[in-house]
Design a protein around this motif. Structure first.
Motif, PDB file in Angstrom:
ATOM      1  N   TRP A   1      -7.734  18.976  -7.695  1.00 59.89           N
ATOM      2  CA  TRP A   1      -6.684  18.686  -6.712  1.00 59.89           C
ATOM      3  C   TRP A   1      -7.279  17.969  -5.491  1.00 59.89           C
ATOM      4  CZ3 TRP A   1      -1.511  19.305  -7.433  1.00 59.89           C
ATOM      5  CH2 TRP A   1      -1.088  20.154  -8.450  1.00 59.89           C
ATOM      6  N   SER A   2      -8.415  18.463  -5.010  1.00 62.96           N
ATOM      7  CA  SER A   2      -9.041  17.879  -3.821  1.00 62.96           C
ATOM      8  C   SER A   2      -9.502  16.460  -4.073  1.00 62.96           C
ATOM      9  CB  SER A   2     -10.228  18.737  -3.369  1.00 62.96           C
ATOM     10  OG  SER A   2      -9.817  20.048  -3.057  1.00 62.96           O
TER      11      SER A   2
ATOM     12  N   PHE B   1      -6.040  13.022 -13.904  1.00 62.70           N
ATOM     13  CA  PHE B   1      -5.575  14.278 -13.297  1.00 62.70           C
ATOM     14  C   PHE B   1      -4.436  14.887 -14.116  1.00 62.70           C
ATOM     15  CE2 PHE B   1      -2.637  16.488 -10.430  1.00 62.70           C
ATOM     16  CZ  PHE B   1      -3.483  17.447  -9.884  1.00 62.70           C
ATOM     17  N   VAL B   2      -3.464  14.072 -14.487  1.00 59.19           N
ATOM     18  CA  VAL B   2      -2.304  14.549 -15.250  1.00 59.19           C
ATOM     19  C   VAL B   2      -2.725  15.078 -16.618  1.00 59.19           C
ATOM     20  CG1 VAL B   2      -0.170  13.797 -16.388  1.00 59.19           C
ATOM     21  CG2 VAL B   2      -0.649  13.075 -14.048  1.00 59.19           C
ATOM     22  N   SER B   3      -3.778  14.479 -17.199  1.00 58.25           N
ATOM     23  CA  SER B   3      -4.214  14.878 -18.540  1.00 58.25           C
ATOM     24  C   SER B   3      -4.929  16.225 -18.560  1.00 58.25           C
ATOM     25  CB  SER B   3      -5.147  13.813 -19.122  1.00 58.25           C
ATOM     26  OG  SER B   3      -6.388  13.792 -18.430  1.00 58.25           O
ATOM     27  N   MET B   4      -5.252  16.751 -17.395  1.00 57.21           N
ATOM     28  CA  MET B   4      -5.967  18.036 -17.329  1.00 57.21           C
ATOM     29  C   MET B   4      -5.008  19.192 -17.589  1.00 57.21           C
ATOM     30  SD  MET B   4      -8.436  17.383 -14.008  1.00 57.21           S
ATOM     31  CE  MET B   4      -9.397  18.891 -14.239  1.00 57.21           C
ATOM     32  N   ARG B   5      -5.403  20.078 -18.487  1.00 58.61           N
ATOM     33  CA  ARG B   5      -4.570  21.247 -18.763  1.00 58.61           C
ATOM     34  C   ARG B   5      -4.649  22.256 -17.624  1.00 58.61           C
ATOM     35  NH1 ARG B   5      -5.771  22.590 -25.183  1.00 58.61           N
ATOM     36  NH2 ARG B   5      -4.915  20.628 -26.025  1.00 58.61           N
ATOM     37  N   GLU B   6      -5.860  22.475 -17.140  1.00 58.01           N
ATOM     38  CA  GLU B   6      -6.072  23.396 -16.022  1.00 58.01           C
ATOM     39  C   GLU B   6      -6.727  22.631 -14.879  1.00 58.01           C
ATOM     40  OE1 GLU B   6      -8.173  26.881 -17.128  1.00 58.01           O
ATOM     41  OE2 GLU B   6      -6.826  27.383 -18.788  1.00 58.01           O
TER      42      GLU B   6
ATOM     43  N   GLN C   1     -15.301  19.604 -14.534  1.00 61.73           N
ATOM     44  CA  GLN C   1     -16.182  18.957 -13.562  1.00 61.73           C
ATOM     45  C   GLN C   1     -16.260  17.458 -13.815  1.00 61.73           C
ATOM     46  OE1 GLN C   1     -20.117  20.668 -13.398  1.00 61.73           O
ATOM     47  NE2 GLN C   1     -20.671  19.575 -11.539  1.00 61.73           N
ATOM     48  N   LEU C   2     -16.322  17.084 -15.093  1.00 59.80           N
ATOM     49  CA  LEU C   2     -16.347  15.662 -15.438  1.00 59.80           C
ATOM     50  C   LEU C   2     -15.019  14.999 -15.097  1.00 59.80           C
ATOM     51  CD1 LEU C   2     -17.574  13.139 -16.699  1.00 59.80           C
ATOM     52  CD2 LEU C   2     -16.844  13.978 -18.941  1.00 59.80           C
ATOM     53  N   ARG C   3     -13.918  15.673 -15.406  1.00 65.27           N
ATOM     54  CA  ARG C   3     -12.596  15.102 -15.098  1.00 65.27           C
ATOM     55  C   ARG C   3     -12.465  14.845 -13.592  1.00 65.27           C
ATOM     56  NH1 ARG C   3      -8.323  16.163 -18.883  1.00 65.27           N
ATOM     57  NH2 ARG C   3      -9.212  15.901 -20.971  1.00 65.27           N
ATOM     58  N   SER C   4     -12.898  15.802 -12.798  1.00 64.98           N
ATOM     59  CA  SER C   4     -12.830  15.616 -11.341  1.00 64.98           C
ATOM     60  C   SER C   4     -13.711  14.461 -10.895  1.00 64.98           C
ATOM     61  CB  SER C   4     -13.265  16.910 -10.625  1.00 64.98           C
ATOM     62  OG  SER C   4     -12.380  17.960 -10.921  1.00 64.98           O
ATOM     63  N   GLY C   5     -14.889  14.334 -11.537  1.00 64.21           N
ATOM     64  CA  GLY C   5     -15.770  13.210 -11.231  1.00 64.21           C
ATOM     65  C   GLY C   5     -15.145  11.883 -11.587  1.00 64.21           C
ATOM     66  N   LEU C   6     -14.428  11.837 -12.713  1.00 72.43           N
ATOM     67  CA  LEU C   6     -13.745  10.600 -13.126  1.00 72.43           C
ATOM     68  C   LEU C   6     -12.611  10.253 -12.157  1.00 72.43           C
ATOM     69  CD1 LEU C   6     -13.607  11.169 -16.984  1.00 72.43           C
ATOM     70  CD2 LEU C   6     -14.791   9.286 -15.823  1.00 72.43           C
TER      71      LEU C   6
END
Length: 443
Positions: A265-266, A254-259, A232-237
């Protein structure tokens, strides 16, 4: 004989008590599990079973669980019944029960009733104060939340949850972004550590302020304190960096996210669309489909906005159809507004109007406005009149609609109609606002 007869009776009584206690403990754990999983109907059914079958007095922590389910299901009558039980069990003044009651009445009845109950609570710990402050913030009554926050400082020391509620509330107001950041600074001065909820709320304020430096500080803090992996934080960033124009950093997060879930994506699709990067936005969507992540309504809103900015009318129609046919996502007013916008920009005005006439949802000012603006571009007077009349009803105080239609009339030599609209604006006391723009400078 008397002594011999008493011993079995005492053992039997103690055994019965122990059995009831173990049953209560087991069922309380199950009740907690139901509430945490959002299984609120099952939770209330179990609470009724516990209350009606166990001879042992209920634990005070059982009542907040049941009240939380009442709030989730918007069941004020059942909540009032449980409230009555708390009085009979002499738990109504328990701070945790009082907190749950305040929260339930605030969400199911009214803030006024919740505040009355709050004021009547004799023992108000930080949890009870936080419940009332959170209710005010949730209902966008940030003034009352701040007033209570100031009063709280005299009675009870605030904690991280208190600041989280205030920061989140301020971040949702147009003029509260700077105040939210100031509140965050004050939190640090009091020695309180920001947590995931804090940084998520603060990110919204950063987006409102377009404060890239603070976004980077939050990102760094989240890495140092192991909050960063939270999706959730990654998407917020991704959204925060993207809205500040740092598309490369948004992509790196986005690329650094494992899942990557549908939100991640959105978020990336939306920030590319926001900056008119239709190619990258649509490419990300293709990758999303290949990754077998099912898009939702927000995903397709970003895709349609990307098509709109790039004037990709055929592609927009294709994605709009795919949204409903392949993925079963129902189009809302925003989706239709995007489709009408891209068709109108492409000069397909009658096709756009046909979409409006067949819309199964309410036609918004965005949809009519998109058609009216393009009617001016392409000199289409007949549809401009239809769109203009609709807009006068939808948003009668918006002077821009009168101005646009008047200019369309004037451009086509229909000066009497143009003058009539100007007189109507004067009669209504309307003034056309001057154009303006703003730029955020980062050193």
């Amino acid at each position: 004989m008397y002594t011999q007869n008493r011993a079995p009776k005492n053992y039997k009584t103690m055994g019965s008590f122990s059995s009831n206690f173990l049953r209560l403990l087991s069922q309380t754990k199950l009740l907690t599990s139901h509430v945490n999983k959002g299984q609120h109907k099952q939770a209330l059914s179990l609470f009724h079973q516990i209350h009606s079958t166990l001879s042992l007095s209920l634990d005070p922590f059982v009542f907040p669980l049941a009240l939380k389910s009442c709030a989730a299901l918007n069941s004020p009558q059942l909540g009032a019944t449980i409230h009555a039980y708390t009085y009979k069990a002499a738990f109504a003044s328990n701070p945790f029960v009082a907190c749950a009651l305040v929260d339930m009445y605030g969400k199911c009845v009214s803030l006024t009733y919740a505040r009355q109950l709050f004021d009547e609570t004799p023992e108000r710990n930080v949890v009870v104060w936080n419940a009332m402050i959170s209710l005010y913030a949730r209902e966008n009554d940030i003034g009352s939340a701040l007033e209570l926050f100031r009063a709280m400082n005299v009675a009870v020391a605030p904690n991280s949850s208190t600041f989280n509620a205030i920061i989140a509330g301020l971040a949702e107001t147009e003029d509260g972004f700077s105040k939210a950041v100031s509140c965050y600074r004050e939190m640090g001065k009091m020695g309180l550590r920001p947590n995931l909820i804090t940084v998520l709320a603060l990110l919204r304020a950063c987006i409102g302020k377009a404060d890239l430096n603070l976004i980077e500080q939050i990102h760094g803090y989240s890495i140092r304190n192991d909050i960063d992996p939270d999706p959730q934080l990654r998407s917020g960033l991704i959204e925060a960096y993207g809205r500040c124009g740092c598309l490369e950093k948004a992509h790196q997060v986005f690329v650094s996210m494992r899942e990557r879930d549908v939100v991640a994506w959105s978020s990336l699709i939306s920030v590319y669309a926001l900056h008119g990067q239709a190619g990258p936005a649509l490419e990300v969507f293709k990758q999303m489909e290949k990754a077998n992540v099912k898009p939702d309504g927000i995903t397709f809103l970003g895709v349609l906005k990307a098509c709109s900015h790039a004037g990709l009318a055929d592609e927009a129609q294709m994605y709009f159809s795919r949204m409903r046919v392949r993925y079963g996502v129902e189009a809302n007013s925003d989706h239709y507004a995007c489709l009408i916008d891209v068709l109108s920009r492409a000069g397909r005005l009658h096709q756009a109007y046909d979409v409006i006439r067949k819309m199964p949802v309410k036609v918004t000012a965005k949809a009519w406005g998109a058609l009216l603006a393009s009617c001016r571009t392409y000199g289409e007077v007949e549809l401009a009149e239809i769109a203009g009349r609709a807009l006068f009803e939808v948003e009668p105080e918006n002077a821009a609609n009168f101005v646009i239609l008047a200019r369309i009339y004037a451009s086509n030599g229909r000066f009497e109609e143009a003058e009539r609209l100007r007189r109507e604006m004067i009669k209504r006391g309307m003034k056309s606002a001057p154009g303006s723009s703003w730029v955020v400078h980062q050193d």
